[in-house]
Every structure is written in structure tokens, then in C-alpha cells.
Design an enzyme around this catalytic site. Structure first.
Site, mmCIF file in Angstrom:
data_model
loop_
_atom_site.group_PDB
_atom_site.id
_atom_site.type_symbol
_atom_site.label_atom_id
_atom_site.label_comp_id
_atom_site.label_asym_id
_atom_site.label_seq_id
_atom_site.Cartn_x
_atom_site.Cartn_y
_atom_site.Cartn_z
ATOM 1 C CB CYS A 74 2.826 54.573 52.257
ATOM 2 S SG CYS A 74 1.587 54.581 53.561
ATOM 3 C CG ASN A 75 -1.903 52.320 48.511
ATOM 4 O OD1 ASN A 75 -2.349 52.486 47.391
ATOM 5 N ND2 ASN A 75 -1.096 51.314 48.803
ATOM 6 C CB CYS A 185 -2.554 48.537 52.263
ATOM 7 S SG CYS A 185 -1.316 48.571 53.591
HETATM 8 N N1 DGL Z 1 1.619 50.417 53.693
HETATM 9 C C1 DGL Z 1 0.738 51.496 53.875
HETATM 10 C C2 DGL Z 1 -0.282 51.665 52.786
HETATM 11 O O1 DGL Z 1 0.011 51.395 51.692
HETATM 12 C C3 DGL Z 1 0.279 51.901 55.210
HETATM 13 C C4 DGL Z 1 -0.268 50.918 56.147
HETATM 14 C C5 DGL Z 1 -0.452 51.518 57.509
HETATM 15 O O2 DGL Z 1 0.523 51.973 58.078
HETATM 16 O O3 DGL Z 1 -1.587 51.539 58.000
HETATM 17 O O4 DGL Z 1 -1.373 52.107 52.992
#
Ligand code: DGL
Length: 289
Positions: A74-75, A185
């Protein structure tokens, strides 16, 4: 000395499955414990301290279940939680970050779109990443993908609502000459078919799932933590979510061969973290880098 302990992988929701897929493809011997913190998704609209505390709570929970290493798939959690996770315990913690470096190398026009969560884009880590990789004459057009994660969490990757959001976010980038789009993301790789249908080959799409898997492979080798070959050739996979199992199950069944049954688990909050929600303007403007 091989270690057959599992690797923990987590995301705010089902986005990290895009990274898990790449890890399974490269490291089929490794056993994986995947946690989707869907009860609290999207992280991208939450305060920094909340994201850090959820990251710590999940990291500790996975360690208690015997994980030998952690992939923060998760970024947003990497931007706000990876430093605390590394300080918390001496184990390999692999984070993800928007593919600014490969995008800078791939772009011919020098104009690069970045679609990521609001929390990732406002982070100090992201500012530092941009500062390190922006070459002379290059421009990064950074757009928060408000609303996309909610759609994807609901299993929607190509409805008219999703296409409207993509048009709103991507067309201004194209109008300014962007030829490359960073999917910043881990939920967004699920939009690749929709993006390709809508924008054809006008944009080179940058996803870092495979690069994260390679980084994990190098780190396991350095730390002597590679798994030995299990009897069936494949490591175990457990999929867990902190919310209803259906959404993760549907996406896992779509993406993974022989996806196991998703279990719902509870991962308690570990400390006070201030407010759990932010009051944000519904659509931030494109931020010129
Ligand atoms: N999948 C996540 C990312 O890479 C988070 C997305 C979220 O929950 O807002 O940022």
C-alpha cells in the site's frame, strides 16, 4: 538456512492483491498471509497518524502469527507507516512507492501524470521521491484519485461512474502533454483494462508490483530467509480481511488460481491516534510538482 515461515502482506483493502500476484509469480515457494484492512479503507482519505497506527497494529499482528518479513502493499501505508514499522521491530519491511523513477525514464514528452491517494501525495516521502527523480525540464502532474478506491473495494473496475472519474482525472493530464501515468496506489492496476480501453496507447502505465516482488526476493536472499521448496511446489496462502469477506473473495477468485476462502479477522487498534477522519475538499486540484 531456509525459513518456511510466511511473509505478511497487507493493504488497506484488496489493492494489495496486485502486489501479491506478482510475489506469488516470482516466489511460488513462499507462504503468504494477506491482510486487507477493508474495515478502514480507504486509508487515503484518513489522517496521517491514523494510517501509521493501523500499519503498526497490522504489522505486529502479522509478526505474532509468525511472519518472517512484511510487504506493505500500500503506497499510502508506506508513506505514513513504513518508518514506524521499521523502528518497531528488526525484521525485513518492504514498502511500495509510486513509480516516479521508472516514469521519469519512460517519458518522452517530459510530462508525467501521477494518480495516487491524497494521503500519499501530501506525504513528505512523496515530496522527497519527486525531488530525487525529477530531471531538468520534467513535470509531474499529481492528481488524488478521490472515489476510485471505494469503487474498486466494491468490485467495480469499469462502470460508467469509474469511467467518469478516470476521464476527470486523466484528460487534463493528456491536455497538458502527459505521455506516462504512474499508478501510485496498489488498487489502480485493476483499472488497467479500463484505462487502456479509454485512452489506448496514449499513456504508458507504470505499475511497480513486479519491482516490489524482485526487491522482496533480494531482501530474503540477503537475510537468508528464502523458503525451501515445499512438497507441492507452492507455499500456503491465507487471505484475511477486517471487513466482510465477500469483496476480497470475489476479487481473489478472479485473480488467483485456487484462491483460498477468505477469513474475517479482528485487528484491534493499538493506541490513540487523533481523529479517524479528515475533512477534505471532495476534489483537490491537480498539484503542479
Ligand atoms: N492501496 C492503497 C495504496 O496503495 C491505499 C488506498 C486507500 O486505501 O486509500 O495507496
Amino acid at each position: 538456512m531456509p525459513s518456511n515461515a510466511p511473509i505478511g502482506v497487507f493493504d488497506s483493502g484488496l489493492g494489495g492483491l496486485s502486489v501479491l500476484q506478482a510475489v506469488r509469480a516470482l516466489l511460488p515457494h513462499e507462504s503468504l498471509l494477506y491482510v486487507a484492512d477493508s474495515r478502514f479503507a480507504p486509508y487515503g482519505e484518513r489522517p496521517d497518524a491514523f494510517i501509521e497506527q493501523r500499519s503498526l497494529a497490522i504489522g505486529r499482528w502479522l509478526r505474532e502469527r509468525g511472519a518472517k518479513a512484511l510487504v506493505v502493499a500500500c503506497n499510502t501505508a508506506t508513506a505514513h507507516g513504513v518508518a514506524a514499522l521499521r523502528a518497531d521491530a528488526p525484521w525485513p519491511v518492504i514498502g511500495v512507492e509510486p513509480g516516479i523513477k521508472p516514469a521519469a525514464a519512460a517519458s518522452r514528452s517530459g510530462v508525467i501524470g501521477v494518480l495516487a491517494t491524497a494521503a500519499t501525495l501530501r506525504s513528505a516521502r512523496f515530496a522527497d521521491l519527486l525531488a530525487r527523480h525529477t530531471a531538468q525540464g520534467q513535470r509531474f502532474l499529481c492528481q488524488p484519485g478521490h472515489g476510485l478506491v471505494e469503487r474498486i473495494e466494491a468490485g467495480d473496475v469499469d462502470s460508467p461512474e469509474v469511467m467518469t472519474l478516470l476521464d476527470r482525472f486523466v484528460e487534463p493530464m493528456l491536455a497538458q502533454g502527459a505521455d506516462t501515468l504512474v499508478l501510485g496506489c496498489t488498487h489502480y492496476p485493476f483499472l488497467i483494462p479500463a484505462l487502456q480501453r479509454r485512452f489506448g496507447t496514449a499513456l504508458t502505465l507504470i505499475d511497480t508490483g513486479a519491482a516490489i516482488a524482485r526487491q522482496l526476493q533480494r531482501r530474503l536472499a540477503t537475510d537468508g530467509l528464502n523458503a525451501s521448496q515445499p512438497p507441492g511446489g507452492h507455499g500456503d496462502l491465507q487471505l484475511m480481511t477486517t471487513a466482510n469477506a465477500n469483496a476480497l473473495q470475489t476479487m481473489a477468485d478472479r485473480l488467483l488460481a485456487n484462491a483460498p476462502r477468505v477469513q474475517t479477522v479482528e485487528i484491534a487498534e493499538i493506541a490513540s491516534h487523533g481523529p479517524a477522519r479528515l475533512d477534505l475538499a471532495p476534489n483537490l486540484p491537480i498539484i503542479p510538482a
